[in-house]
Write a protein that holds these residues in place. Structure first.
Motif, short mmCIF file in Angstrom:
data_model
loop_
_atom_site.label_atom_id
_atom_site.label_comp_id
_atom_site.label_asym_id
_atom_site.label_seq_id
_atom_site.Cartn_x
_atom_site.Cartn_y
_atom_site.Cartn_z
N ILE A 128 0.85 -1.20 0.00
CA ILE A 128 0.00 0.00 0.00
C ILE A 128 0.88 1.25 0.00
CG2 ILE A 128 -1.85 1.21 1.27
CD1 ILE A 128 -2.74 -1.58 0.46
N HIS A 129 0.47 2.23 -0.81
CA HIS A 129 1.27 3.47 -0.92
C HIS A 129 0.34 4.68 -0.84
CE1 HIS A 129 4.83 5.74 -1.78
NE2 HIS A 129 4.50 6.08 -3.01
N SER A 130 -0.64 4.60 0.07
CA SER A 130 -1.60 5.69 0.36
C SER A 130 -2.77 5.72 -0.64
CB SER A 130 -0.94 7.07 0.36
OG SER A 130 -0.80 7.56 -0.96
N TYR A 131 -3.73 6.60 -0.34
CA TYR A 131 -4.92 6.66 -1.19
C TYR A 131 -4.67 7.48 -2.45
CZ TYR A 131 -9.74 6.80 -2.68
OH TYR A 131 -10.88 6.64 -3.41
N SER A 132 -4.11 8.67 -2.28
CA SER A 132 -3.90 9.51 -3.47
C SER A 132 -2.53 10.20 -3.46
CB SER A 132 -5.02 10.55 -3.58
OG SER A 132 -5.05 11.33 -2.39
N HIS A 133 -1.59 9.58 -2.78
CA HIS A 133 -0.21 10.06 -2.76
C HIS A 133 -0.05 11.43 -2.12
CE1 HIS A 133 4.04 10.22 -4.03
NE2 HIS A 133 3.90 8.91 -4.16
N LYS A 134 -0.87 11.68 -1.11
CA LYS A 134 -0.66 12.92 -0.34
C LYS A 134 0.51 12.72 0.60
CE LYS A 134 -5.37 14.69 -0.27
NZ LYS A 134 -6.66 14.53 0.39
N ASN A 135 1.12 13.82 0.98
CA ASN A 135 2.20 13.77 1.97
C ASN A 135 1.58 13.58 3.35
OD1 ASN A 135 4.22 14.31 3.83
ND2 ASN A 135 5.26 15.75 2.45
#
Ligand code: ZN
Length: 388
Positions: A128-135
């Motif tokens: 998993i690399h987050s939902y929408s690539h937010k910081n």
């Protein structure tokens, strides 16, 4: 000589394990043939990581679990999947029989669910690399945790099954609340050891040189690439070839504990398979190695009844030929091997013996004799076993 034995042993252990385990559905030769005519890097080993207790991987986070040995690498691709690049990355991995971990962004997986499933179906690991690539490091704890939960749900829905309990923060920017949350969920946090900086390069060779330079400096590591970068798809084949030619080996990571649905399977190393020993006689001067050499021969081919008969006939011919220069030495050895008296006549004993019998019956004495006359022993053994 010793190298031959070790290479042979290495092969045998892999071969026998793979034939016993889940590997049976995946014939070794087929895998080898598919990998660039047997020259692909393949997967050296698969590691099931126990991610409980907030474990972390990759030195860029500081404290990390180090599961890699010298010259071992883990391939990771972030930010996808995307239709114009991820399939090319998958193709290159297939060509080299390599496996990787894809840290997906949920919005990308939602937009390309069939591609996300394809990645999983090819046996790669999905993290998993987050939902929408937010910081997430810049988000409140509550929002960041919400993002993580949404991303897990969305990615697992897109892929159609559970994925590995692996999480990588976008920009490697951590959030304390998320770390605590992931710990509760049993997720491991992945950082990196080697940054390909693929987004900075337009020339694939430059990217490959960058990765190899970092690897040569560090000796091993988790490599970060992005399957949204064209240069990565274009340079991946070259990178895999370089890794292979420079002696690096790929480690495939999977989750443990039922979260990752694909149980780790034993995958034989292509490098090891290339070391497949040819049936050779190994004359050695230690007990252990002698025993080993016979074991290896046995595992390679089981002689037919007719072959055994032929060998015996040949032995008899050789031993009854008085002009044969090794006859005297062999007879001497056989006499030693038959130290225990039996009812058989001397001639019968000679006829029924094979070199293996000699070893089995009286290894110590045979080896003592061998040490006294090494060259004669080698010649004798070679002559006697050559038909097998
Ligand atoms: Zn990213």
């Amino acid at each position: 000589m010793r190298n031959t034995i070790f290479a042979a042993l290495k092969f045998c252990s892999v071969f026998s394990l793979s034939s016993l385990g889940a590997m049976s559905a995946l014939p070794v030769e087929q895998v080898q043939a598919a990998c660039r005519g047997g020259k692909g890097i393949g997967v050296h080993r698969t590691v099931a990581l126990n991610t409980s207790g907030g474990r972390r991987y990759g030195k860029s986070h500081g404290r990390a679990q180090d599961f890699l040995k010298h010259k071992e690498v883990v391939l990771t691709f972030d930010d996808g999947p995307v239709p114009n690049i991820t399939p090319k990355v998958l193709h290159e991995l297939d060509q080299h029989c390599a496996k990787a971990t894809f840290f997906m962004v949920a919005t990308m997986a939602k937009n390309n669910p069939s591609l996300a499933r394809k990645v999983a179906n090819k046996g790669h690991t999905i993290g998993i690399h987050s939902y929408s690539h937010k910081n997430l490091g810049q988000q409140s704890g509550a929002n960041a945790v919400k993002d993580v939960n949404r991303s897990i749900t969305a990615i697992e829905k897109a892929v159609g099954r559970d994925v590995a309990p692996f999480f990588r923060f976008p920009y490697l920017s951590e959030n304390k609340s998320v770390n605590q949350h992931l710990n509760r969920l049993g997720y491991g946090v992945f950082a990196i050891d080697v940054d390909s900086l693929d987004y900075k390069f337009s020339n694939p060779t430059s990217m490959v040189n960058r990765v190899m330079g970092e690897l040569n400096r560090k000796g091993k590591g988790i490599i970060l690439m992005h399957d949204i970068q064209k240069v990565t798809a274009r340079g991946l084949g070259q990178l895999l070839d370089r890794l292979n030619s420079e002696g690096y080996k790929i480690v495939h990571v999977r989750g443990r504990g039922g979260k990752d649905p694909q149980e780790p399977i034993l995958v034989s190393s292509i490098t090891e398979k290339q070391n497949k020993p040819k049936p050779t006689i190994v004359a050695s001067n230690t007990n252990a190695e002698s025993t080993t050499s016979w074991t290896i021969r046995k595992s390679i081919s089981t002689p037919t009844k007719e072959a055994v008969k032929q060998k015996k006939r040949k032995n008899v011919r050789m031993l009854t030929n008085s002009k044969n220069p090794i006859r005297a030495k062999l007879k001497k050895r056989i006499t030693i091997a038959n130290a225990k008296p039996s009812k058989k006549t001397k001639k019968q004993k000679v006829a029924s013996l094979t070199a293996q019998d000699i070893f089995k019956r009286n290894k110590k004495k045979a080896l003592k004799q061998f040490n006294k006359n090494k060259l004669a022993f080698r010649a004798a053994i070679k002559g006697r076993i050559s038909t097998n």
